[in-house]
Design an enzyme around this catalytic site. Sequence first.
Site: not given
Length: 150
Positions: A8, A92, A141
């Site tokens: 994502h 992010h 991440e």
Amino acid sequence: MKLGRMNHIGVATPDLDASIAFYRDVMGATDITEPFVLESQKVRVCFVNTPGENGPNGEPTAGTQVELLQPTEADSAVGKWLDKNPLGGQHHVCYEVPDIHEAKAWFEGLGKRVLGEPRIGAHGTLIFFVHPRDMGGQLTEIMETPKEAH
Ligand code: CO
């Protein structure tokens, strides 16, 4: 380090409900999850599911998600980020890896600053973040691939 799929893109917003309406009404998203609070990161979160490619029998597969993040407290990582970026925007990117502890050791071995210990993220699997100054400016991440995806 084995790089997995991009899971994502995290997008911070000062108004989650307005962002949901934007993705639905402007971007044409038809699959947006119910918002929930992720206490550990002091954010209210939902996911905009984008379609993936068709599978071998023409069936739809899971595409990349947009993770919409609204801080629940001003004094939080995303809250402070919004102070500097009041309109919101890309916060992010998140990549999957098969083994979160192996990935952490890899980044640390390269001198990258891993921010805290692996912890349960919004998908219910272990995640950690790597400092943007060590990642070409991109807060990154790293997330262990959900087991049911295999
Ligand atoms: Co994320």
